[in-house]
Design an enzyme around this catalytic site. Structure first.
Site, PDB file in Angstrom:
ATOM      1  N   GLU A   1       0.952   3.875   1.763  1.00  0.00           N
ATOM      2  CA  GLU A   1       1.423   4.337   3.067  1.00  0.00           C
ATOM      3  C   GLU A   1       2.728   3.637   3.453  1.00  0.00           C
ATOM      4  O   GLU A   1       3.669   4.276   3.939  1.00  0.00           O
ATOM      5  CB  GLU A   1       0.368   4.072   4.157  1.00  0.00           C
ATOM      6  CG  GLU A   1      -0.951   4.755   3.934  1.00  0.00           C
ATOM      7  CD  GLU A   1      -1.963   3.907   3.160  1.00  0.00           C
ATOM      8  OE1 GLU A   1      -3.163   4.163   3.295  1.00  0.00           O
ATOM      9  OE2 GLU A   1      -1.558   2.998   2.407  1.00  0.00           O
TER      10      GLU A   1
ATOM     11  N   CYS B   1      -5.809   1.119   5.666  1.00  0.00           N
ATOM     12  CA  CYS B   1      -6.357  -0.099   6.258  1.00  0.00           C
ATOM     13  C   CYS B   1      -5.779  -0.236   7.672  1.00  0.00           C
ATOM     14  O   CYS B   1      -4.909   0.538   8.070  1.00  0.00           O
ATOM     15  CB  CYS B   1      -6.001  -1.313   5.396  1.00  0.00           C
ATOM     16  SG  CYS B   1      -4.231  -1.736   5.410  1.00  0.00           S
TER      17      CYS B   1
ATOM     18  N   HIS C   1       0.857  -1.186   0.000  1.00  0.00           N
ATOM     19  CA  HIS C   1       0.000   0.000   0.000  1.00  0.00           C
ATOM     20  C   HIS C   1       0.894   1.237   0.000  1.00  0.00           C
ATOM     21  O   HIS C   1       2.024   1.210   0.482  1.00  0.00           O
ATOM     22  CB  HIS C   1      -0.908   0.008   1.224  1.00  0.00           C
ATOM     23  CG  HIS C   1      -2.005  -0.998   1.149  1.00  0.00           C
ATOM     24  ND1 HIS C   1      -2.973  -1.104   2.105  1.00  0.00           N
ATOM     25  CD2 HIS C   1      -2.312  -1.941   0.225  1.00  0.00           C
ATOM     26  CE1 HIS C   1      -3.818  -2.073   1.784  1.00  0.00           C
ATOM     27  NE2 HIS C   1      -3.427  -2.594   0.644  1.00  0.00           N
TER      28      HIS C   1
END
Length: 187
Positions: A14, A44, A12
């Site tokens: 991030e 998430c 992801h």
């Protein structure tokens, strides 16, 4: 700084940012730093945990996250992950038109002559996601159900407010969606 951080990777965005920030930069923990992310989806629960870990190692970093949508917002772990981010000092907001415009003008690679845009996500969607984010922050049950079978089908939102939503969510937030109206009293 790192546009398209999530391209060509299984991680992801991030996690990619945290990895690049910590490996490509010399960061002095005493230096104050403010970071603003513009993301398509909210983090998430796993990314939320990684962000909290990153911030605990870099206590002078402040993080503001603008998102267009909530990632699997019905999942209890994702809801708790967002609450934990907020408790650790991260600001999480749903993009409204001004943030969306800023993001479009500064970060989207559009072809020449195509500078005009309309938000891919209508403003009502933004308000509904904002309402659901309030439910998450306040530990209320989900009030927003979204159904879509594939990318080309119409996205359907169903707002299901319970008594706890009416009792706890500030009335101006409910009114802002345009779906709730004040009762009219005739005399």
């Amino acid at each position: 700084m790192w546009r398209n951080t999530g391209k060509n990777t299984a991680n992801h965005v991030e996690l990619n940012f945290i990895e690049k920030f910590t490996s490509e930069r010399r960061y002095c923990p005493s230096t104050h730093c403010s970071i603003t992310w513009f993301l398509s989806w909210s983090p998430c629960w796993e990314c939320s945990k990684a962000i909290r870990g990153f911030l605990s190692q870099c206590p002078s970093v402040t993080l503001v996250i603008y998102v267009t949508r909530l990632f699997w917002h019905m999942d209890p772990q994702n809801r708790q992950g967002l609450r934990d981010l907020l408790k650790s000092g991260v600001t999480v907001r749903i993009m409204r038109a001004p943030e969306y415009d800023h993001c479009w003008k500064n970060f989207v690679n559009y072809p020449p002559g195509k500078e005009d845009h309309w938000p891919r996500y209508p403003e009502l969607w933004m308000k509904l996601y904002e309402l659901e984010l309030y439910c998450i922050i306040l530990s209320l049950p989900p009030c927003l159900k979204i159904s879509r079978r594939n990318q080309k089908q119409l996205t359907l939102f169903r707002l299901t407010l319970q008594n706890c939503h009416y009792q706890i969510i500030p009335p101006h937030i409910l009114l802002d969606t345009g779906l709730i109206q004040l009762p009219v009293i005739w005399r």
